[in-house]
Design an enzyme around this catalytic site. Sequence first.
Site, PDB file in Angstrom:
ATOM      1  CE  LYS A   1     -58.489  33.588 -62.454  1.00 61.52           C
ATOM      2  NZ  LYS A   1     -57.768  34.636 -61.787  1.00 61.52           N
TER       3      LYS A   1
ATOM      4  CE1 TYR B   1     -54.148  35.955 -54.557  1.00 58.03           C
ATOM      5  CE2 TYR B   1     -55.260  35.331 -56.582  1.00 58.03           C
ATOM      6  CZ  TYR B   1     -54.673  34.980 -55.382  1.00 58.03           C
ATOM      7  OH  TYR B   1     -54.619  33.648 -55.006  1.00 58.03           O
TER       8      TYR B   1
ATOM      9  CG  ASP C   1     -50.984  38.394 -63.222  1.00 55.87           C
ATOM     10  OD1 ASP C   1     -51.430  37.576 -64.048  1.00 55.87           O
ATOM     11  OD2 ASP C   1     -51.100  38.267 -61.992  1.00 55.87           O
TER      12      ASP C   1
END
Length: 433
Positions: free
Chosen positions: A272, A149, A244
């Site tokens: 994050k 994702y 990522d």
Amino acid sequence: MPAADNRYANSRAAFAHAKTLMPGGVNSPARAFGAVGGEPLFIARAEGPHLWDLDGNRYLDYIGSWGPMILGHAYPAVVEALAAAVPLGTSYGAPTEGESALAQLIIDSVPSVERVRLVNSGTEATMSAIRLARGYTGRDRVVKFAGNYHGHVDSLLVAAGSAAATLAVPNSPGVTAGTAADTIVLPYNDAAALEEAFAKQGDEIAAVIFEPVCGNMGVVVPSPAFVEALSNLPREHGALLVCDEVMTGFRLSLGGAQERLGLEPDLTTLGKIVGGGLPVGAYGGRSDVMAKVLPEGPVFQAGTLSGNPLATAAGCATLRALRENPPYEKLEKLGERLEKGLAGAAKAAGVPSVVQRMGSMVTLFFHDGPVRSWSDAAECDTARFGRYFWEMLDRNIYLPCSQYEALFISAAHTEADIDATIAAAKEAIAAAA
Ligand SMILES: *Cc1c(COP(=O)(O)O)cnc(C)c1O
């Protein structure tokens, strides 16, 4: 399903109201508990490793806002940095020293990042990195891996793991066939498939984007052969490697998963933890590639609130704390303790299962044998996971509400917390069998 229904009465009422106002009552779909059945908790406050819901129940939190809260909630240095920043005004739309401070901390921590651009979310970071890779190479196609994702970027919202897979919308309506056609989806951990893709269409591929350690189909660690293929093939064919690290950055080490795995990507995306609980993302990497970003180069990317002073204050305070007092050894020990405890509990209950972990990212899969790719993950007993989830919640352990997510341990968790979690898991797995 929860044993005592009135235990969650205030959350139930708040959710019923929220559903009249927002789609599904939430602003991000995973929060709705759809994958485990039942209704979500509404959170009133958080401190250290704990959350309190609207009904006054206290939980040990293993979501940590889906990754950012590695220091625990309301970490004093972060709260102080925010309190100091607020009276100075909350946004100027002009350069600030806080942005340079956060950029410097990122560059000092992640060796492959020579220069960086700050954005507002992980999605913005991956979207911008893909645009930059296409602009830099003059090519259109992007390789991604099933079960990975990268946020809700149109071209990457294909076979996208947790959120998408859990909701059974692997290709969201609204993502055009034309957009999806430029995305090549390959199985994770399959070096041969990557080699074949490059042999066939190597001169059309702008970038390979990947999760260096997957969290978004549950924790899946890359094999050495896969890491080697990622290191070599894109470079040999003039494509960029986009790592990522929105989830793994500052989580698996100061330099992220790439430091642990010995990867040297051309571009890295962050999110994050880099915002310390405020909305921040970042993309960075090779100086010559970053030079193509506007206004130095032609690749457009902008943001009204990018580099916001509150966000950079929280991000800087978090990264400074991680650099001054690295928690990674402690997290490794706690992770190992939890991994062993969960595996033991599942074994004692005679339940087919495997626990996969790197550092403080852990998943108990209800799967017979290792999970290496999305096709393995898809075989998990998700109904059992749903029952296990509620049994744990009823025991005040707040786990990610899907089989296809990593749980996160924070530096605020203690050995006693881990042991209490294992004790709860023993009962919960047996009850969920
Ligand atoms: C969470 C996540 C994203 C998306 O970040 P948002 O801030 O939710 O947009 C992208 N990539 C990975 C690996 C993630 O875990």
